[in-house]
Scaffold this active site. Sequence first.
Site, PDB file in Angstrom:
ATOM      1  N   ALA A   1       9.840  36.136   8.156  1.00 37.75           N
ATOM      2  CA  ALA A   1      10.054  37.109   7.096  1.00 37.75           C
ATOM      3  C   ALA A   1       8.945  36.882   6.065  1.00 37.75           C
ATOM      4  O   ALA A   1       8.377  35.791   5.981  1.00 37.75           O
ATOM      5  CB  ALA A   1      11.421  36.906   6.473  1.00 37.75           C
TER       6      ALA A   1
ATOM      7  N   GLY B   1      12.004  34.406  10.867  1.00 36.83           N
ATOM      8  CA  GLY B   1      12.409  35.742  11.310  1.00 36.83           C
ATOM      9  C   GLY B   1      11.771  36.148  12.629  1.00 36.83           C
ATOM     10  O   GLY B   1      12.321  36.996  13.345  1.00 36.83           O
TER      11      GLY B   1
ATOM     12  N   GLU C   1      13.913  34.614  15.183  1.00 40.91           N
ATOM     13  CA  GLU C   1      15.190  35.345  15.131  1.00 40.91           C
ATOM     14  C   GLU C   1      15.071  36.707  15.821  1.00 40.91           C
ATOM     15  O   GLU C   1      16.000  37.155  16.505  1.00 40.91           O
ATOM     16  CB  GLU C   1      15.640  35.489  13.679  1.00 40.91           C
ATOM     17  CG  GLU C   1      16.040  34.135  13.076  1.00 40.91           C
ATOM     18  CD  GLU C   1      16.234  34.191  11.571  1.00 40.91           C
ATOM     19  OE1 GLU C   1      15.265  34.529  10.850  1.00 40.91           O
ATOM     20  OE2 GLU C   1      17.346  33.901  11.106  1.00 40.91           O
TER      21      GLU C   1
ATOM     22  N   GLU D   1      12.889  27.449   7.642  1.00 39.86           N
ATOM     23  CA  GLU D   1      13.478  27.880   6.373  1.00 39.86           C
ATOM     24  C   GLU D   1      13.909  26.743   5.460  1.00 39.86           C
ATOM     25  O   GLU D   1      13.741  26.829   4.239  1.00 39.86           O
ATOM     26  CB  GLU D   1      14.682  28.812   6.639  1.00 39.86           C
ATOM     27  CG  GLU D   1      14.288  30.203   7.117  1.00 39.86           C
ATOM     28  CD  GLU D   1      14.164  30.303   8.630  1.00 39.86           C
ATOM     29  OE1 GLU D   1      14.115  29.245   9.299  1.00 39.86           O
ATOM     30  OE2 GLU D   1      14.110  31.431   9.138  1.00 39.86           O
TER      31      GLU D   1
HETATM   32  N1  DAK Z   1       4.949  35.689   5.038  1.00 39.71           N
HETATM   33  C1  DAK Z   1       3.910  36.218   4.395  1.00 39.71           C
HETATM   34  N2  DAK Z   1       2.619  36.000   4.716  1.00 39.71           N
HETATM   35  C2  DAK Z   1       2.398  35.196   5.770  1.00 39.71           C
HETATM   36  C3  DAK Z   1       3.442  34.588   6.502  1.00 39.71           C
HETATM   37  C4  DAK Z   1       4.789  34.880   6.112  1.00 39.71           C
HETATM   38  N3  DAK Z   1       5.853  34.406   6.768  1.00 39.71           N
HETATM   39  N4  DAK Z   1       2.889  33.851   7.471  1.00 39.71           N
HETATM   40  C5  DAK Z   1       1.557  33.987   7.357  1.00 39.71           C
HETATM   41  N5  DAK Z   1       1.244  34.788   6.339  1.00 39.71           N
HETATM   42  C6  DAK Z   1      -0.073  35.182   5.873  1.00 39.71           C
HETATM   43  C7  DAK Z   1      -0.761  34.031   5.120  1.00 39.71           C
HETATM   44  O1  DAK Z   1      -0.319  33.989   3.784  1.00 39.71           O
HETATM   45  C8  DAK Z   1      -2.216  34.434   5.231  1.00 39.71           C
HETATM   46  O2  DAK Z   1      -2.498  35.453   4.300  1.00 39.71           O
HETATM   47  P1  DAK Z   1      -3.877  35.433   3.442  1.00 39.71           P
HETATM   48  O3  DAK Z   1      -3.869  34.149   2.720  1.00 39.71           O
HETATM   49  O4  DAK Z   1      -4.962  35.530   4.499  1.00 39.71           O
HETATM   50  O5  DAK Z   1      -3.752  36.665   2.582  1.00 39.71           O
HETATM   51  C9  DAK Z   1      -2.279  35.070   6.624  1.00 39.71           C
HETATM   52  O6  DAK Z   1      -0.947  35.411   6.976  1.00 39.71           O
HETATM   53  C10 DAK Z   1      -2.803  34.107   7.670  1.00 39.71           C
HETATM   54  O7  DAK Z   1      -2.017  32.911   7.609  1.00 39.71           O
HETATM   55  P2  DAK Z   1      -2.679  31.452   7.494  1.00 39.71           P
HETATM   56  O8  DAK Z   1      -3.987  31.516   6.819  1.00 39.71           O
HETATM   57  O9  DAK Z   1      -1.649  30.575   6.921  1.00 39.71           O
HETATM   58  O10 DAK Z   1      -2.916  31.150   9.053  1.00 39.71           O
HETATM   59  P3  DAK Z   1      -2.897  29.707   9.739  1.00 39.71           P
HETATM   60  O11 DAK Z   1      -3.355  29.940  11.133  1.00 39.71           O
HETATM   61  O12 DAK Z   1      -3.609  28.689   8.906  1.00 39.71           O
HETATM   62  O13 DAK Z   1      -1.364  29.301   9.786  1.00 39.71           O
HETATM   63  C11 DAK Z   1       1.014  29.684  10.171  1.00 39.71           C
HETATM   64  C12 DAK Z   1      -0.447  30.052  10.554  1.00 39.71           C
HETATM   65  C13 DAK Z   1       1.942  30.628  10.900  1.00 39.71           C
HETATM   66  C14 DAK Z   1       1.296  28.220  10.651  1.00 39.71           C
HETATM   67  C15 DAK Z   1       1.173  29.748   8.642  1.00 39.71           C
HETATM   68  O14 DAK Z   1       0.715  31.033   8.234  1.00 39.71           O
HETATM   69  C16 DAK Z   1       2.585  29.594   8.214  1.00 39.71           C
HETATM   70  O15 DAK Z   1       3.108  28.474   8.163  1.00 39.71           O
HETATM   71  N6  DAK Z   1       3.230  30.733   7.857  1.00 39.71           N
HETATM   72  C17 DAK Z   1       4.575  30.715   7.358  1.00 39.71           C
HETATM   73  C18 DAK Z   1       5.515  30.486   8.495  1.00 39.71           C
HETATM   74  C19 DAK Z   1       6.931  30.441   8.007  1.00 39.71           C
HETATM   75  O16 DAK Z   1       7.319  29.533   7.273  1.00 39.71           O
HETATM   76  N7  DAK Z   1       7.709  31.414   8.447  1.00 39.71           N
HETATM   77  C20 DAK Z   1       9.080  31.482   8.183  1.00 39.71           C
HETATM   78  C21 DAK Z   1       9.268  32.315   7.020  1.00 39.71           C
HETATM   79  S1  DAK Z   1      10.896  32.167   6.432  1.00 39.71           S
HETATM   80  C22 DAK Z   1      17.073  35.298   4.570  1.00 39.71           C
HETATM   81  C23 DAK Z   1      16.423  36.331   5.218  1.00 39.71           C
HETATM   82  C24 DAK Z   1      15.402  36.042   6.067  1.00 39.71           C
HETATM   83  C25 DAK Z   1      15.016  34.746   6.289  1.00 39.71           C
HETATM   84  C26 DAK Z   1      15.681  33.737   5.639  1.00 39.71           C
HETATM   85  C27 DAK Z   1      16.706  33.996   4.786  1.00 39.71           C
HETATM   86  N8  DAK Z   1      18.143  35.558   3.675  1.00 39.71           N
HETATM   87  C28 DAK Z   1      18.206  36.831   3.073  1.00 39.71           C
HETATM   88  C29 DAK Z   1      19.039  34.517   3.352  1.00 39.71           C
HETATM   89  C30 DAK Z   1      13.883  34.456   7.094  1.00 39.71           C
HETATM   90  C31 DAK Z   1      13.056  33.511   6.656  1.00 39.71           C
HETATM   91  C32 DAK Z   1      11.783  33.291   7.249  1.00 39.71           C
HETATM   92  O17 DAK Z   1      11.411  33.913   8.237  1.00 39.71           O
END
Ligand code: DAK
Length: 258
Positions: free
Chosen positions: A63, A108, A111, A131
Amino acid sequence: MSFIQTLVEDHVAILTIDRPKALNALNSEVLSDLETAVDGLDLDTVRAVIITGAGEKSFVAGADIGEMSALSKEEGEAFGKRGNDVFRKIEQLPVPVIAAVNGFALGGGNELAMSCDIRICSENAVFGQPETGLGITPGFGGTQRLARLVSPGYAKQLLYTAKNIKAPEALRIGLVNAVYAPEELMPQAIKMAQTIAANAPIAVRACKKAVNEGLEENMDDAIRLEERLFGACFETEDQVEGMRAFLAKEKHAPYQNK
Ligand code: DAK
């Protein structure tokens, strides 16, 4: 312009999540576009769906953390419901859905993949529920579907540690059915979808309903459900043709969904 590209060919629909700048992360717009694309599928024609991500690096990196960062409690719950409604719609589509996971499937993204019937992935795929490392729980069904798909103990390990796993480990724990070289992933997904699409559509849909709804029931009710769905296949044109062709030692005519 939509964040989802839709391609339909030979009874198979391919939905590609296309937001490469953010590794296909799901913000509200992507979720809306995904719902519109799913709602727009012509289920008289489409017999199997593939969901994948644009590019070679990411299926869906979760997400959108930027959008989530400023949410209030009420807005957080509403965002969770938004995602859950769309993912439930995918899970309950009458036709099978294959997730072709071509890279990161985090939060997400994992998921979304778990809302599909079948997951296959590329060798560079990475799965996880990060998360708790961000101060939240999974919000798009992750705690529930992960615990049902892999063992509850392994699900809890992924949830509590927020550590990612790679494709071979995802295969080992049964989160994915197969791992392919990146260039083989879509051809294999399409091959599987076409195999499904060539089988009798009424029977395939009934199998999906029987498994999904049966798993929510006790065994006696689940078996009754199967009996009803089994019975409903008889006298369909496809059942008559499939069995006629077998007995005549012939190839059956293409199934008609009738
Ligand atoms: N959201 C927004 N932007 C994201 C992103 C994300 N999840 N993942 C990557 N990006 C963006 C980065 O910010 C970057 O943007 P710029 O800086 O270039 O503008 C671009 O994508 C490229 O990412 P990286 O430069 O970081 O690329 P790397 O290859 O170095 O790293 C990575 C890739 C996937 C390991 C890293 O980007 C990363 O760790 N991303 C976050 C992964 C993550 O933590 N995903 C889970 C998100 S939490 C809920 C509803 C929904 C959810 C929970 C609760 N409730 C309502 C209770 C769901 C939660 C989630 O999904």
